[in-house]
Design an enzyme around this catalytic site. Structure first.
Site, PDB file in Angstrom:
ATOM      1  N   ARG A 149       0.857  -1.178   0.000  1.00 53.40           N
ATOM      2  CA  ARG A 149       0.000   0.000   0.000  1.00 53.40           C
ATOM      3  C   ARG A 149       0.896   1.231   0.000  1.00 53.40           C
ATOM      4  O   ARG A 149       2.035   1.183   0.469  1.00 53.40           O
ATOM      5  CB  ARG A 149      -0.902   0.029   1.245  1.00 53.40           C
ATOM      6  CG  ARG A 149      -1.853  -1.148   1.385  1.00 53.40           C
ATOM      7  CD  ARG A 149      -2.665  -0.999   2.669  1.00 53.40           C
ATOM      8  NE  ARG A 149      -3.646  -2.078   2.834  1.00 53.40           N
ATOM      9  CZ  ARG A 149      -3.441  -3.192   3.518  1.00 53.40           C
ATOM     10  NH1 ARG A 149      -2.266  -3.384   4.106  1.00 53.40           N
ATOM     11  NH2 ARG A 149      -4.391  -4.107   3.613  1.00 53.40           N
ATOM     12  N   LYS A 180      -2.773  -2.177   7.639  1.00 49.11           N
ATOM     13  CA  LYS A 180      -4.011  -1.728   8.275  1.00 49.11           C
ATOM     14  C   LYS A 180      -4.205  -2.436   9.613  1.00 49.11           C
ATOM     15  O   LYS A 180      -3.842  -3.601   9.768  1.00 49.11           O
ATOM     16  CB  LYS A 180      -5.205  -2.023   7.362  1.00 49.11           C
ATOM     17  CG  LYS A 180      -5.318  -1.072   6.175  1.00 49.11           C
ATOM     18  CD  LYS A 180      -6.603  -1.320   5.407  1.00 49.11           C
ATOM     19  CE  LYS A 180      -6.771  -0.324   4.270  1.00 49.11           C
ATOM     20  NZ  LYS A 180      -8.033  -0.553   3.513  1.00 49.11           N
ATOM     21  N   HIS A 260      -2.388   2.272  -5.798  1.00 50.75           N
ATOM     22  CA  HIS A 260      -3.219   1.103  -5.540  1.00 50.75           C
ATOM     23  C   HIS A 260      -3.442   0.285  -6.809  1.00 50.75           C
ATOM     24  O   HIS A 260      -3.701  -0.920  -6.726  1.00 50.75           O
ATOM     25  CB  HIS A 260      -4.554   1.517  -4.920  1.00 50.75           C
ATOM     26  CG  HIS A 260      -4.940   0.690  -3.735  1.00 50.75           C
ATOM     27  ND1 HIS A 260      -4.169   0.602  -2.592  1.00 50.75           N
ATOM     28  CD2 HIS A 260      -6.001  -0.134  -3.520  1.00 50.75           C
ATOM     29  CE1 HIS A 260      -4.743  -0.219  -1.733  1.00 50.75           C
ATOM     30  NE2 HIS A 260      -5.850  -0.682  -2.265  1.00 50.75           N
ATOM     31  N   ARG A 263      -0.757  -2.188  -6.780  1.00 50.84           N
ATOM     32  CA  ARG A 263      -1.055  -3.247  -5.797  1.00 50.84           C
ATOM     33  C   ARG A 263      -2.077  -4.220  -6.385  1.00 50.84           C
ATOM     34  O   ARG A 263      -1.920  -5.444  -6.256  1.00 50.84           O
ATOM     35  CB  ARG A 263      -1.584  -2.602  -4.513  1.00 50.84           C
ATOM     36  CG  ARG A 263      -2.012  -3.593  -3.416  1.00 50.84           C
ATOM     37  CD  ARG A 263      -2.314  -2.808  -2.149  1.00 50.84           C
ATOM     38  NE  ARG A 263      -3.152  -3.526  -1.199  1.00 50.84           N
ATOM     39  CZ  ARG A 263      -2.692  -4.354  -0.264  1.00 50.84           C
ATOM     40  NH1 ARG A 263      -1.400  -4.599  -0.179  1.00 50.84           N
ATOM     41  NH2 ARG A 263      -3.529  -4.948   0.577  1.00 50.84           N
ATOM     42  N   HIS A 286      -4.516  -9.087   3.841  1.00 51.25           N
ATOM     43  CA  HIS A 286      -5.959  -9.018   4.053  1.00 51.25           C
ATOM     44  C   HIS A 286      -6.344  -9.871   5.260  1.00 51.25           C
ATOM     45  O   HIS A 286      -5.949 -11.035   5.348  1.00 51.25           O
ATOM     46  CB  HIS A 286      -6.713  -9.536   2.820  1.00 51.25           C
ATOM     47  CG  HIS A 286      -6.683  -8.586   1.669  1.00 51.25           C
ATOM     48  ND1 HIS A 286      -6.959  -8.970   0.376  1.00 51.25           N
ATOM     49  CD2 HIS A 286      -6.413  -7.256   1.602  1.00 51.25           C
ATOM     50  CE1 HIS A 286      -6.859  -7.925  -0.421  1.00 51.25           C
ATOM     51  NE2 HIS A 286      -6.524  -6.880   0.300  1.00 51.25           N
ATOM     52  N   TYR A 295     -10.140 -10.576  -6.632  1.00 47.57           N
ATOM     53  CA  TYR A 295      -9.149 -10.782  -7.685  1.00 47.57           C
ATOM     54  C   TYR A 295      -9.444 -12.030  -8.509  1.00 47.57           C
ATOM     55  O   TYR A 295      -8.934 -12.169  -9.624  1.00 47.57           O
ATOM     56  CB  TYR A 295      -7.740 -10.837  -7.091  1.00 47.57           C
ATOM     57  CG  TYR A 295      -7.351  -9.522  -6.466  1.00 47.57           C
ATOM     58  CD1 TYR A 295      -7.074  -8.415  -7.262  1.00 47.57           C
ATOM     59  CD2 TYR A 295      -7.332  -9.358  -5.085  1.00 47.57           C
ATOM     60  CE1 TYR A 295      -6.756  -7.194  -6.701  1.00 47.57           C
ATOM     61  CE2 TYR A 295      -7.013  -8.142  -4.510  1.00 47.57           C
ATOM     62  CZ  TYR A 295      -6.734  -7.060  -5.330  1.00 47.57           C
ATOM     63  OH  TYR A 295      -6.435  -5.849  -4.765  1.00 47.57           O
TER      64      TYR A 295
END
Length: 323
Positions: A149, A180, A260, A263, A286, A295
Site C-alpha cells: 500500500r 491496516k 493502488h 497493488r 488481508h 481478484y
C-alpha cells in the site's frame, strides 16, 4: 385515478410553495410520481392503498429493467416524501416506502494493469535527473513487485529501529511493513526491486543526508525515511501519486497509474500465475479472504478475454447446419 392526480398536484404545489424547492427539483418529483401512478394503475391499486409489498415489487421491476441503484434511490426518495406528506394529511396510517431501500450497486472491480502494461511501466526509465529516476523506479518496483500500500511504502525506513514503522531487510530481501489495523507482515522483495533499491540507496546518501548535502528535516523520523523528497523530508502519499501519474504519462501507458493500481496489478498477476488465493491474501495482508476474492473476478475477466481472442468458437457470429 382523478383523485390520485389531484393529490399529486396538491403535493407538488406544497413542495413548490411551502418548501420552496427549485423548479427542476419539482419537475423531477413530478416525473417520479408519474412513474408511481403508472405502477399503481398496472397493479389496479389506488395510491392511498399502496402497501410495502407493492413498493418492493416495483423496485424489483425497475432494477430488472436496468435502472441503477442510485436512480432507484432517488425515485424512492420522491415517493417517500409524497407518502410522508399524505400521512401528515391524515390520509394514510403508515408510509409504505419507509423501510424500502434501493438495490446496492455492484462493487466496482479494482483497476489493474495488464501484464504487458505493468512491465512496460516498471521498465520505463525517464529523463528526469538520476536522483529522482532512481527513487521513483525503486518505488514502482516495491509497489508492483511486493504489492505494498502507498502508506506502507512511505512508512518504510532505511533500516530497522525501535521507532520504525517498516523497513527493507537488504540481506534477506524482505520488506517488513505496518499495514491496516497496525498489523505487521513481511513480503518478499524480488531481484529487480532489490537492484532498484541498491541504486536508490547509493544516490540517496547515508542516513541523515541526501546526495549533495545534509537533510534539513525538522522531524527525526524524516532522516530515517527510505523515500524522501529533495528537501530531505519523508515522501507523502500525495507526492507518490503525483510522481506515478507523471511517470505513466511519460511511459505511454494509456491510463494514469496510481499506487493502488500497482497493488491490484501485483495481486491479479500473482493469482493468474499461481492460482493460490491464500498466498495472495497473506502477501496483501488481508484479514479476510473475501476481500482477496475480488481478484478471482479479475482473473476470470482475463481468462474470458483470452478465450474470446483465441478460441475459434468464441468468434463464431452465426452457425449453419448441413444435413
Amino acid at each position: 385515478m382523478a383523485d390520485a392526480a389531484a393529490l399529486v398536484d396538491k403535493y407538488l404545489e406544497y413542495v413548490r410553495v411551502e418548501k420552496r424547492l427549485a423548479a427542476r427539483t419539482v419537475e423531477l418529483y413530478a416525473l417520479d410520481l408519474q412513474k408511481l401512478q403508472g405502477f399503481a394503475a398496472q397493479a389496479q391499486v389506488e395510491l392511498l392503498a399502496v402497501r410495502n409489498p407493492h413498493i418492493r415489487r416495483w423496485v424489483a421491476q425497475m432494477h430488472s429493467g436496468g435502472r441503477s441503484g442510485r436512480g432507484i434511490a432517488l425515485i424512492l426518495s420522491g415517493w417517500r416524501g409524497f407518502y410522508t406528506w399524505l400521512g401528515r394529511q391524515g390520509l394514510i396510517a403508515s408510509n409504505p416506502v419507509q423501510d424500502v431501500r434501493s438495490p446496492k450497486a455492484p462493487k466496482p472491480l479494482p483497476k489493474a494493469l495488464g501484464v504487458d502494461d505493468a512491465v512496460q511501466f516498471a521498465d520505463f526509465q525517464s529523463d528526469d535527473d538520476p536522483w529522482l529516476e532512481a527513487r521513483d523506479a525503486a518505488m514502482v518496483e516495491l509497489l508492483y513487485g511486493s504489492g505494498l500500500r502507498v502508506s506502507e511504502l512511505t512508512g518504510l525506513d532505511v533500516e530497522a529501529s525501535g521507532a520504525a514503522r517498516g523497513w527493507v531487510d537488504m540481506q534477506a530481501a524482505e520488506a517488513h511493513v505496518l499495514g491496516k489495523g497496525s498489523k505487521r507482515r513481511s513480503v518478499p522483495v524480488g531481484k529487480t526491486a532489490m537492484r532498484a533499491l541498491e541504486r536508490w540507496l547509493a544516490l540517496r546518501g547515508p542516513m541523515g543526508t541526501v546526495a549533495g548535502g545534509p537533510v534539513h528535516a525538522t522531524q527525526e523520523n524524516a532522516a530515517r525515511a527510505l523515500f524522501t523528497g529533495r528537501n530531505g523530508t519523508r515522501l507523502t502519499a500525495q507526492s507518490v501519486w503525483q510522481r506515478l501519474k507523471r511517470r505513466s504519462l511519460q511511459s505511454g501507458i494509456s491510463t494514469p497509474v496510481h499506487p493502488h493500481m500497482l497493488r491490484h496489478s501485483f495481486a491479479s498477476h500473482v493469482l493468474q500465475s499461481s492460482g493460490d488465493l491464500r498466498a495472495v491474501q497473506e502477501l496483501l495482508g488481508h484479514a479476510n479472504i473475501t476481500t482477496t476474492q475480488v481478484y478471482t473476478r479479475l482473473d476470470f475477466q482475463h481468462l474470458a478475454k483470452a478465450y474470446d481472442l483465441a478460441h475459434p468458437r468464441a468468434r463464431v457470429k452465426g452457425s449453419s447446419s448441413k444435413s
